[in-house]
Motif scaffolding. Structure first.
Motif, PDB file in Angstrom:
ATOM      1  N   MET A 170      42.524  35.163  37.620  1.00 24.35           N
ATOM      2  CA  MET A 170      43.171  35.518  38.877  1.00 24.35           C
ATOM      3  C   MET A 170      43.529  34.244  39.645  1.00 24.35           C
ATOM      4  O   MET A 170      42.796  33.277  39.614  1.00 24.35           O
ATOM      5  CB  MET A 170      42.233  36.381  39.728  1.00 24.35           C
ATOM      6  CG  MET A 170      42.989  37.218  40.735  1.00 24.35           C
ATOM      7  SD  MET A 170      41.985  37.905  42.048  1.00 24.35           S
ATOM      8  CE  MET A 170      41.085  39.173  41.228  1.00 24.35           C
ATOM      9  N   ARG A 171      44.674  34.315  40.309  1.00 23.58           N
ATOM     10  CA  ARG A 171      45.086  33.141  41.078  1.00 23.58           C
ATOM     11  C   ARG A 171      44.220  32.987  42.322  1.00 23.58           C
ATOM     12  O   ARG A 171      43.701  33.966  42.851  1.00 23.58           O
ATOM     13  CB  ARG A 171      46.555  33.267  41.468  1.00 23.58           C
ATOM     14  CG  ARG A 171      47.458  32.393  40.615  1.00 23.58           C
ATOM     15  CD  ARG A 171      48.904  32.673  40.875  1.00 23.58           C
ATOM     16  NE  ARG A 171      49.177  32.949  42.280  1.00 23.58           N
ATOM     17  CZ  ARG A 171      50.249  33.624  42.673  1.00 23.58           C
ATOM     18  NH1 ARG A 171      51.109  34.084  41.796  1.00 23.58           N
ATOM     19  NH2 ARG A 171      50.459  33.834  43.962  1.00 23.58           N
ATOM     20  N   HIS A 218      44.808  35.157  45.378  1.00 19.30           N
ATOM     21  CA  HIS A 218      44.371  36.539  45.217  1.00 19.30           C
ATOM     22  C   HIS A 218      42.864  36.641  45.282  1.00 19.30           C
ATOM     23  O   HIS A 218      42.321  37.601  45.826  1.00 19.30           O
ATOM     24  CB  HIS A 218      44.890  37.109  43.890  1.00 19.30           C
ATOM     25  CG  HIS A 218      46.386  37.244  43.866  1.00 19.30           C
ATOM     26  ND1 HIS A 218      47.157  36.862  42.806  1.00 19.30           N
ATOM     27  CD2 HIS A 218      47.246  37.671  44.820  1.00 19.30           C
ATOM     28  CE1 HIS A 218      48.426  37.066  43.095  1.00 19.30           C
ATOM     29  NE2 HIS A 218      48.511  37.556  44.315  1.00 19.30           N
ATOM     30  N   SER A 259      42.072  36.554  48.954  1.00 18.59           N
ATOM     31  CA  SER A 259      42.387  37.788  49.682  1.00 18.59           C
ATOM     32  C   SER A 259      41.446  38.906  49.254  1.00 18.59           C
ATOM     33  O   SER A 259      41.029  39.721  50.081  1.00 18.59           O
ATOM     34  CB  SER A 259      43.862  38.177  49.502  1.00 18.59           C
ATOM     35  OG  SER A 259      44.130  38.427  48.149  1.00 18.59           O
ATOM     36  N   THR A 260      41.072  38.924  47.965  1.00 23.14           N
ATOM     37  CA  THR A 260      40.109  39.926  47.492  1.00 23.14           C
ATOM     38  C   THR A 260      38.765  39.737  48.200  1.00 23.14           C
ATOM     39  O   THR A 260      38.126  40.699  48.622  1.00 23.14           O
ATOM     40  CB  THR A 260      39.904  39.800  45.971  1.00 23.14           C
ATOM     41  OG1 THR A 260      41.168  39.913  45.330  1.00 23.14           O
ATOM     42  CG2 THR A 260      38.972  40.877  45.439  1.00 23.14           C
ATOM     43  N   THR A 320      35.033  45.001  54.479  1.00 21.34           N
ATOM     44  CA  THR A 320      34.437  46.306  54.231  1.00 21.34           C
ATOM     45  C   THR A 320      33.097  46.419  54.948  1.00 21.34           C
ATOM     46  O   THR A 320      32.690  47.493  55.356  1.00 21.34           O
ATOM     47  CB  THR A 320      34.225  46.502  52.717  1.00 21.34           C
ATOM     48  OG1 THR A 320      35.317  45.896  52.052  1.00 21.34           O
ATOM     49  CG2 THR A 320      34.152  47.958  52.347  1.00 21.34           C
ATOM     50  N   GLU A 337      31.716  48.343  40.996  1.00 16.40           N
ATOM     51  CA  GLU A 337      33.002  47.672  41.216  1.00 16.40           C
ATOM     52  C   GLU A 337      33.179  46.528  40.217  1.00 16.40           C
ATOM     53  O   GLU A 337      34.255  46.344  39.644  1.00 16.40           O
ATOM     54  CB  GLU A 337      33.064  47.143  42.658  1.00 16.40           C
ATOM     55  CG  GLU A 337      34.367  46.431  42.964  1.00 16.40           C
ATOM     56  CD  GLU A 337      34.325  45.642  44.258  1.00 16.40           C
ATOM     57  OE1 GLU A 337      33.718  46.118  45.242  1.00 16.40           O
ATOM     58  OE2 GLU A 337      34.910  44.536  44.286  1.00 16.40           O
ATOM     59  N   ARG A 360      36.136  46.149  37.505  1.00 15.64           N
ATOM     60  CA  ARG A 360      36.994  44.963  37.448  1.00 15.64           C
ATOM     61  C   ARG A 360      36.976  44.350  36.047  1.00 15.64           C
ATOM     62  O   ARG A 360      38.001  43.932  35.528  1.00 15.64           O
ATOM     63  CB  ARG A 360      36.550  43.932  38.488  1.00 15.64           C
ATOM     64  CG  ARG A 360      36.925  44.325  39.912  1.00 15.64           C
ATOM     65  CD  ARG A 360      36.471  43.290  40.922  1.00 15.64           C
ATOM     66  NE  ARG A 360      36.733  43.736  42.293  1.00 15.64           N
ATOM     67  CZ  ARG A 360      37.887  43.591  42.916  1.00 15.64           C
ATOM     68  NH1 ARG A 360      38.880  42.982  42.310  1.00 15.64           N
ATOM     69  NH2 ARG A 360      38.060  44.037  44.148  1.00 15.64           N
ATOM     70  N   LYS A 361      35.776  44.328  35.452  1.00 12.73           N
ATOM     71  CA  LYS A 361      35.694  43.791  34.095  1.00 12.73           C
ATOM     72  C   LYS A 361      36.442  44.682  33.118  1.00 12.73           C
ATOM     73  O   LYS A 361      37.112  44.203  32.206  1.00 12.73           O
ATOM     74  CB  LYS A 361      34.227  43.639  33.682  1.00 12.73           C
ATOM     75  CG  LYS A 361      33.565  42.456  34.381  1.00 12.73           C
ATOM     76  CD  LYS A 361      32.375  41.965  33.608  1.00 12.73           C
ATOM     77  CE  LYS A 361      32.135  40.495  33.906  1.00 12.73           C
ATOM     78  NZ  LYS A 361      31.055  39.951  33.093  1.00 12.73           N
ATOM     79  N   GLY A 371      40.000  43.978  33.056  1.00  8.58           N
ATOM     80  CA  GLY A 371      40.414  42.669  32.574  1.00  8.58           C
ATOM     81  C   GLY A 371      39.895  41.452  33.323  1.00  8.58           C
ATOM     82  O   GLY A 371      40.304  40.339  33.026  1.00  8.58           O
ATOM     83  N   ALA A 372      38.979  41.642  34.298  1.00 10.79           N
ATOM     84  CA  ALA A 372      38.447  40.478  34.992  1.00 10.79           C
ATOM     85  C   ALA A 372      37.538  39.693  34.052  1.00 10.79           C
ATOM     86  O   ALA A 372      36.753  40.287  33.309  1.00 10.79           O
ATOM     87  CB  ALA A 372      37.658  40.916  36.224  1.00 10.79           C
ATOM     88  N   THR A 373      37.674  38.365  34.065  1.00  8.82           N
ATOM     89  CA  THR A 373      36.812  37.539  33.226  1.00  8.82           C
ATOM     90  C   THR A 373      35.552  37.172  34.008  1.00  8.82           C
ATOM     91  O   THR A 373      35.469  37.404  35.224  1.00  8.82           O
ATOM     92  CB  THR A 373      37.525  36.237  32.825  1.00  8.82           C
ATOM     93  OG1 THR A 373      37.876  35.539  34.020  1.00  8.82           O
ATOM     94  CG2 THR A 373      38.778  36.515  32.021  1.00  8.82           C
ATOM     95  N   ASP A 394      36.551  35.095  36.876  1.00  7.30           N
ATOM     96  CA  ASP A 394      37.164  35.841  37.983  1.00  7.30           C
ATOM     97  C   ASP A 394      36.098  36.409  38.920  1.00  7.30           C
ATOM     98  O   ASP A 394      36.220  36.320  40.141  1.00  7.30           O
ATOM     99  CB  ASP A 394      38.002  37.019  37.445  1.00  7.30           C
ATOM    100  CG  ASP A 394      39.275  36.546  36.758  1.00  7.30           C
ATOM    101  OD1 ASP A 394      39.805  35.496  37.152  1.00  7.30           O
ATOM    102  OD2 ASP A 394      39.729  37.241  35.828  1.00  7.30           O
ATOM    103  N   ILE A 395      35.062  37.025  38.325  1.00  8.66           N
ATOM    104  CA  ILE A 395      34.015  37.663  39.124  1.00  8.66           C
ATOM    105  C   ILE A 395      33.199  36.601  39.858  1.00  8.66           C
ATOM    106  O   ILE A 395      32.903  36.724  41.043  1.00  8.66           O
ATOM    107  CB  ILE A 395      33.086  38.523  38.233  1.00  8.66           C
ATOM    108  CG1 ILE A 395      33.892  39.601  37.495  1.00  8.66           C
ATOM    109  CG2 ILE A 395      31.962  39.141  39.043  1.00  8.66           C
ATOM    110  CD1 ILE A 395      34.476  40.675  38.378  1.00  8.66           C
ATOM    111  N   GLN A 403      35.165  35.375  42.764  1.00  9.19           N
ATOM    112  CA  GLN A 403      35.295  36.357  43.844  1.00  9.19           C
ATOM    113  C   GLN A 403      34.076  36.323  44.770  1.00  9.19           C
ATOM    114  O   GLN A 403      34.216  36.238  45.991  1.00  9.19           O
ATOM    115  CB  GLN A 403      35.458  37.762  43.258  1.00  9.19           C
ATOM    116  CG  GLN A 403      35.656  38.817  44.343  1.00  9.19           C
ATOM    117  CD  GLN A 403      35.506  40.226  43.802  1.00  9.19           C
ATOM    118  OE1 GLN A 403      35.711  40.466  42.615  1.00  9.19           O
ATOM    119  NE2 GLN A 403      35.158  41.149  44.675  1.00  9.19           N
TER     120      GLN A 403
END
Lengths: 412, 238
Positions: free
Chosen positions: A1-2, A5, A8-9, A16, A313, A317-318, A321-323, A326-327, A330
């Motif tokens: 993920m860039r 992003h 913003s995520t 939340t 969640e 995400r995984k 396709g989240a690597t 990525d997690i 985040q």
């Protein structure tokens, strides 16, 4: 993920749980705020003291009795009687010390000063006609004490502007008689307001000839300090050396470690002030840093709760396709944004309180205080707070990243 | 061959206890097929789907995906395959709460290599294909069960995957809504050309597929062609 992003995520994640996010960063806010406050106020204090030290002038050398204070016990020696008028005479001889402009002897004691029904307890300076010059004081009314007054132990006095205000109000004090420690003095001059010089508020001082002060008011033969002005700034170091040699000779001292006097130049004083305030600032910042540690542990705790709560969640995400990376990023971004935000709020409120402190000190404590905005503290605050996010967010983020997708999805 | 399983095994280890779930599964699935996997609870059908979907690892045997042994892919490559070649639809929807339909569907794109300029068209197309264009900016908690599952399908579709995995997609829905979901999956297979692998324990639902694989106690008991295939009568299909 860039990265944009990811950020913003992370923001969505934090939004939340707004209340929880706000409470979590409170520890960081308070920690950074205390550090900024301490650093700003510390620098303010340093600036204030330095401005007074600079007020003594770059050509000045102060000689005080006792050796250079190394510890608390040495301060008692400041009251020994080793400095006398013989020293003044020796210093004034060009064969001993060349390039001396002025030598101002000083005695100082707090005494009762009264006029009519009014009475105050303030500093009485015994000095000569040159004190006004070396302290950069000017007269609002009347005249200076003269060498003649000094020779004749004249009972004449110059009063500071505050004392004039308290004792006389709007009345003209020149020519009136005041009582200092019960003895009658004639007021010959009134100082224009000046504020602090050499840590003493001259608006609250009375100046009399030092001979009069020694004999009539204090009953002593020694001096409390000598104020020497070199002719130019360049020769201060040489003059200091000559002064030391001359005083050792007149005092019969051969071993420098047995000196019963010490010299302070402006450069020495600036260095000493800087050292003292630095030590104090480091001490206070270290204490504030403990609260940052506590805040960091709070961040880690909440991040762990958040990771557990959002296990499903993470699984989803995984699955889409989240690597691992990525997690990790985040949750790390969430922690860093949280602490970074805490840092920004802490810096803003720290400076806010520092500014408030400066307002209170100038307006109510009558100090010549300046508000300092140290850029280094701001950068330090930002770097430290974000690093806390990085350090304390890493473990929870790794925990989330390492989850097996299907175990995470099945988590209830 | 898209998917080839040879002697595939899966055993769970909980402390000292070994629980074998899958024994020697042999299964081939071709591109464009619609396969239903059926079996009673505990037969291992979910585990099989998760392994085929790269969410879980086998403990023995061979799994060739695109004619390549999955052990040869790196973890990052596997995540990439899940992202761009596979789409998942779960029984419990698994949507992100407090995130709009649009953003839920966007999720896989954020982890993909697909250019951001294409995102909006792809998301809009996916949401439209499940008939939820008017709900794009609603949050999942304001949607009905059927609508939520359609969001999940749109999410599975958005990266244009080869295979769509549906793990009891109608399990939480009433029969009428369930039928609607199955119609969409049917159309995705027949019109969209997606390979669909479905888990269900309802015979009627299973018959949307061309083929039914029946599992019992971790082995393939039957692998039969569907003679009278259910067809879509969806108004959504184009």
């Amino acid at each position: 993920m860039r990265l944009d992003h990811t950020i913003s995520t992370a923001f969505v994640g934090l939004k939340t749980n707004k209340m929880r996010s706000a409470l979590t960063i409170l520890g960081i806010v308070i920690g950074i705020m205390s550090i900024i406050l301490v650093m700003s106020v510390g620098r303010g204090a340093e600036e204030m003291i330095l401005s007074q030290v600079r007020g003594m002038g770059t050509r000045s050398i102060v000689i005080e009795p006792g050796r250079d204070p190394q510890g608390p016990s040495d301060f008692l020696e400041l009251y020994t009687d080793s400095l006398t008028l013989d020293d003044v005479k020796a210093i004034q001889k060009p064969t001993n010390v060349q390039g001396v402009d002025q030598v101002v002897p000083m005695v100082l004691q707090v005494m009762n000063i009264s006029y009519a029904e009014e009475s105050v307890r303030k500093s009485v300076f015994g000095s000569n006609d040159e004190l006004l010059d070396v302290y950069s004081l000017s007269l609002r009314a009347g005249s200076n004490i003269t060498p003649e007054d000094v020779r004749q132990n004249a009972t004449v006095a110059i009063i500071g502007s505050n004392i004039k205000q308290k004792l006389y109000g709007a009345q003209n004090p020149i020519g009136t008689k005041i009582k200092i420690k019960g003895k009658v003095f004639q007021v010959v001059g009134e100082l224009a307001p000046k504020g602090n010089v050499m840590m003493t508020n001259m608006d609250d001082a009375v100046i009399v000839p030092y001979t009069t002060a020694q004999k009539y008011l204090m009953g002593i033969n020694h001096l409390h300090a000598l104020f020497v002005n070199a002719q130019t700034e360049d020769i201060v170091e040489r003059v200091s050396r000559d002064l030391t040699l001359t005083l050792r000779e007149t005092h019969g001292i051969s071993d420098p470690s047995k000196d019963d006097f010490h010299l302070t130049t402006q450069a020495d004083a600036v260095e000493r002030v800087g050292m003292i305030t630095d030590v104090l600032t480091i001490l206070l910042v270290s204490i504030a840093a403990i609260s940052l540690l506590v805040g960091g542990i709070g961040i880690m705790n909440i991040m762990l709760v958040s990771v557990t709560e959002r296990t499903k969640e993470v699984g989803l995400r995984k699955a889409v396709g989240a690597t691992h990376h990525d997690i990790l990023m985040q949750f790390l971004a969430e922690a860093i944004i949280l602490t970074g935000l805490g840092g920004v709020i802490g810096i803003a409120s720290g400076f806010g309180f520092a500014y408030l402190t400066s307002l209170i000190l100038t307006n109510f404590a009558d100090l010549n205080w300046v508000f300092v905005f140290p850029l280094s503290a701001t950068i330090l605050g930002l770097v430290v707070s974000s690093s806390i996010g990085l350090v304390f967010g890493l473990y929870p983020a790794r925990k989330a990243a390492k989850m097996n997708p299907i175990d995470a999805l099945r988590y209830e | 061959m898209l998917i080839r399983l040879e002697n595939l095994q899966k055993t769970y280890f909980t402390g000292e206890v070994e629980t074998p779930v899958l024994h020697d599964i042999d299964l081939c699935i071709d591109k464009g097929e619609f396969v239903s996997i059926m079996g009673p609870s505990g037969s291992g059908k979910s585990t099989l789907l998760h392994i085929i979907g790269l969410l879980d690892d086998p403990t023995g045997g061979e799994y060739l995906l695109y004619d390549k042994h999955i052990g040869k892919y790196t973890k990052k490559q596997l995540a990439g395959i899940r992202n761009e070649n596979m789409g998942f639809v779960f029984q419990s929807f698994n949507l992100l709460k407090r995130t709009s339909v649009y953003d839920n569907v966007k999720l896989p794109l954020m982890y993909s290599h697909i250019k951001e300029t294409e995102w909006k068209t792809r998301i809009d197309t996916a949401i439209e294909s499940v008939g939820l264009a008017h709900r794009a900016h609603h949050h999942p908690n304001s949607l009905s069960g059927g609508e939520r599952q359609r969001v999940a399908i749109a999410r599975a579709l958005v990266t244009g995957p080869d295979i769509i995995f549906a793990d009891e997609p109608t399990g939480n829905l009433d029969s009428k809504t369930g039928k609607m979901i199955m119609d969409i999956l049917y159309d995705l297979n027949t019109k969209g050309g997606h390979t669909v692998i479905l888990i269900t324990h309802e015979h009627d639902t299973a018959r949307y597929a061309q083929r039914i694989v029946q599992l019992l106690d971790g082995v393939v008991k039957k692998d039969t062609k569907v003679t009278k295939r259910n067809t879509s009568n969806s108004k959504l299909s184009k």
